[in-house]
Design an enzyme around this catalytic site. Structure first.
Site, PDB file in Angstrom:
ATOM      1  N   ASN A 125       0.085  10.320   5.660  1.00 42.18           N
ATOM      2  CA  ASN A 125      -1.185   9.942   6.269  1.00 42.18           C
ATOM      3  C   ASN A 125      -2.227  11.044   6.253  1.00 42.18           C
ATOM      4  O   ASN A 125      -3.414  10.771   6.440  1.00 42.18           O
ATOM      5  CB  ASN A 125      -0.945   9.464   7.702  1.00 42.18           C
ATOM      6  CG  ASN A 125      -0.348   8.076   7.717  1.00 42.18           C
ATOM      7  OD1 ASN A 125      -1.034   7.091   7.486  1.00 42.18           O
ATOM      8  ND2 ASN A 125       0.950   7.991   7.951  1.00 42.18           N
TER       9      ASN A 125
ATOM     10  N   THR B 202       0.863  -1.187   0.000  1.00 44.96           N
ATOM     11  CA  THR B 202       0.000   0.000   0.000  1.00 44.96           C
ATOM     12  C   THR B 202       0.900   1.239   0.000  1.00 44.96           C
ATOM     13  O   THR B 202       1.295   1.711  -1.052  1.00 44.96           O
ATOM     14  CB  THR B 202      -0.972  -0.003   1.200  1.00 44.96           C
ATOM     15  OG1 THR B 202      -0.237  -0.238   2.405  1.00 44.96           O
ATOM     16  CG2 THR B 202      -2.032  -1.081   1.031  1.00 44.96           C
TER      17      THR B 202
ATOM     18  N   THR C 182       0.129  -9.675  13.095  1.00 37.83           N
ATOM     19  CA  THR C 182       1.146  -8.964  12.331  1.00 37.83           C
ATOM     20  C   THR C 182       0.485  -7.884  11.499  1.00 37.83           C
ATOM     21  O   THR C 182      -0.597  -7.439  11.816  1.00 37.83           O
ATOM     22  CB  THR C 182       1.892  -9.927  11.390  1.00 37.83           C
ATOM     23  OG1 THR C 182       1.014 -10.291  10.344  1.00 37.83           O
ATOM     24  CG2 THR C 182       2.368 -11.173  12.093  1.00 37.83           C
TER      25      THR C 182
ATOM     26  N   SER D 126      -6.656  10.154  -0.708  1.00 40.94           N
ATOM     27  CA  SER D 126      -6.699  10.911  -1.968  1.00 40.94           C
ATOM     28  C   SER D 126      -5.787  10.302  -3.017  1.00 40.94           C
ATOM     29  O   SER D 126      -4.969   9.455  -2.736  1.00 40.94           O
ATOM     30  CB  SER D 126      -6.300  12.362  -1.713  1.00 40.94           C
ATOM     31  OG  SER D 126      -4.989  12.433  -1.212  1.00 40.94           O
TER      32      SER D 126
ATOM     33  N   GLU E 284       6.623   4.609   7.396  1.00 41.76           N
ATOM     34  CA  GLU E 284       6.181   5.812   6.691  1.00 41.76           C
ATOM     35  C   GLU E 284       6.963   7.040   7.160  1.00 41.76           C
ATOM     36  O   GLU E 284       6.903   7.421   8.323  1.00 41.76           O
ATOM     37  CB  GLU E 284       4.680   6.015   6.903  1.00 41.76           C
ATOM     38  CG  GLU E 284       3.860   4.979   6.163  1.00 41.76           C
ATOM     39  CD  GLU E 284       2.383   5.025   6.476  1.00 41.76           C
ATOM     40  OE1 GLU E 284       1.624   4.405   5.724  1.00 41.76           O
ATOM     41  OE2 GLU E 284       1.994   5.658   7.472  1.00 41.76           O
TER      42      GLU E 284
ATOM     43  N   LYS F 237       4.012  -7.054   3.932  1.00 41.42           N
ATOM     44  CA  LYS F 237       3.771  -5.655   3.621  1.00 41.42           C
ATOM     45  C   LYS F 237       3.549  -4.919   4.927  1.00 41.42           C
ATOM     46  O   LYS F 237       3.083  -5.475   5.922  1.00 41.42           O
ATOM     47  CB  LYS F 237       2.578  -5.476   2.684  1.00 41.42           C
ATOM     48  CG  LYS F 237       1.213  -5.847   3.244  1.00 41.42           C
ATOM     49  CD  LYS F 237       0.504  -4.815   4.086  1.00 41.42           C
ATOM     50  CE  LYS F 237       0.364  -3.501   3.367  1.00 41.42           C
ATOM     51  NZ  LYS F 237      -0.278  -2.483   4.288  1.00 41.42           N
TER      52      LYS F 237
END
Length: 404
Positions: free
Chosen positions: A399, A156, A193, A404, A277, A182
């Protein structure tokens, strides 16, 4: 040690026998891969752990039930990315069933032999017709070495696919264990997980495989945190094709296999932290001197999840006060005068609340992409190790506009 991203063309990656994988675009995402298949040639001993989030997604509920009903024998995993199929009610459960049924029809299986997983935006109905329509393409592109294609299809906000495998020498031959995972955000597992799918060609009973998976999970995926959020869709599953040597309870093979499984899962977990991230730093956080291992883990995860600690890491600020303050609310027992804190081998706080440290040397440690924080509670022999990352402006940028 900072993990190294596996090169799918390298001899360092070992793919087990008995599996077919694929990763394609089915149209949930505009262009990138969004549908993954992992198929075993024969009914495989299967084990899995799932999210403990009460808002668990439809595919989690369906897969739990299917695994229980099968007695731990499954044939396939089908997973889409771009849509979580979570908080979608009865329609979402029906769509999860249709994912299993369309996979079963395309690959001549029973729907009850298919684990279903999804990842992506919560609260939107899954366009399951796109998945069903992509089955011919999924079948045509599948193969025994397509592990990295499969890894790409479950991404993602990940910036790279995560795949890793090892050989393990056992009595009776060599077994292979490989996995894909992932995860980049919403990473703070709790007895589960993010998404991880593993395969091995060892011969092993489902009950023992479940025990070994749970044990490895506790010190790998359950020992990482990016942001303190536990996902609605977390799942890790392993299938054993039975093409290789036998692993029996209580044997040396069981010990060696368990160690190898733990190494694969730890590498995948650490790759998730590397890809956190907005992350710019990979931090190993060790807590020692606790009354018990459980108290050590409580302190470690609380410190690792602290936004104040994580922003200090990003700013390269040796703010030891944030570390002990987080530990102080963790539930672990200690007396603050007995605490010590080290950044790598550099003492930052010594017992007696002695914080006479070198700011220059502390800054030198924290300027590295990878370093270790050690917190000693001074109470016993309990210890725990977890992995985390910094919290940067990039996390907010990612985030703040995820839908969008």
């Amino acid at each position: 040690m900072r993990p190294v991203v596996a090169d799918p063309a390298s001899d360092a990656v070992f793919w087990p026998e008995g599996f077919t994988l694929a990763g394609i675009n089915c149209g949930i995402k505009p262009t990138s891969k969004d549908l993954m298949l992992m198929l075993c040639d024969e009914p495989a001993s299967t084990a899995s752990v799932f999210t403990t989030n009460l808002c668990c997604a439809a595919p989690v509920e369906l897969s739990k039930a299917a695994l229980s009903a099968s007695g731990g024998k499954m044939r396939a995993v089908i997973c889409n990315s771009g849509n979580a199929n979570a908080a979608t009610g009865a329609a979402g459960m029906q769509n999860a069933r249709l994912m299993a049924e369309s996979t079963a029809q395309a690959f001549d299986l029973n729907a009850g032999e298919v684990l279903v997983a999804s990842t992506g935006v919560i609260g939107q109905q899954l366009p399951v017709e796109k998945i069903a329509g992509a089955m011919p393409s999924l079948k045509a592109t599948s193969g025994s070495t397509q592990w990295c294609d499969a890894a790409e299809a479950i991404m993602t906000t990940d910036t790279f696919p995560k795949a890793f495998g090892v050989d393990v020498k056992l009595s009776g031959g060599t077994a292979r264990i490989a996995g894909i995972a992932k995860g980049s955000g919403m990473i703070c597992p709790n007895m589960a997980t993010m998404l991880a799918f593993l395969g091995t060609d060892a011969t092993i009973e489902p009950a023992l495989l479940q025990e070994l998976l749970a044990a490895a999970n506790a010190v790998s995926f359950n020992a990482i945190t990016v942001d303190g959020d536990t996902s609605t869709n977390d799942m890790a599953a392993i299938m054993a094709s039975g093409k290789g040597p036998e692993v029996l309870r209580g044997s040396d093979n069981a010990r060696l296999f368990g160690e190898a499984l733990r190494s694969v899962m730890t590498m995948l977990a650490q790759l998730i932290i590397v890809d956190g991230e907005g992350a710019t730093k990979f931090v190993e956080l060790r807590v020692t001197g606790a009354k018990s291992n459980e108290e050590a883990r409580m302190a470690a995860m609380t410190v690792a999840n602290s936004p104040l600690v994580k922003t200090a890491i990003h700013g390269e600020d040796a703010n030891w006060g944030r570390i002990i303050a987080a530990a102080g609310r963790s539930g672990a027992s200690f007396v603050q005068e007995e605490l010590s804190v080290y950044f790598d081998d550099e003492p930052i706080l010594k017992p007696g609340l002695d914080a006479n440290f070198s700011e220059e040397r502390a800054k030198e440690v924290m300027s590295k992409e990878e370093f270790t924080i050690t917190l000693s509670l001074g109470k016993g022999a309990g210890r725990a190790t977890v992995w985390t990352c910094d919290l940067s402006h990039g996390y907010i940028e990612i985030n703040g506009s995820y839908r969008s």
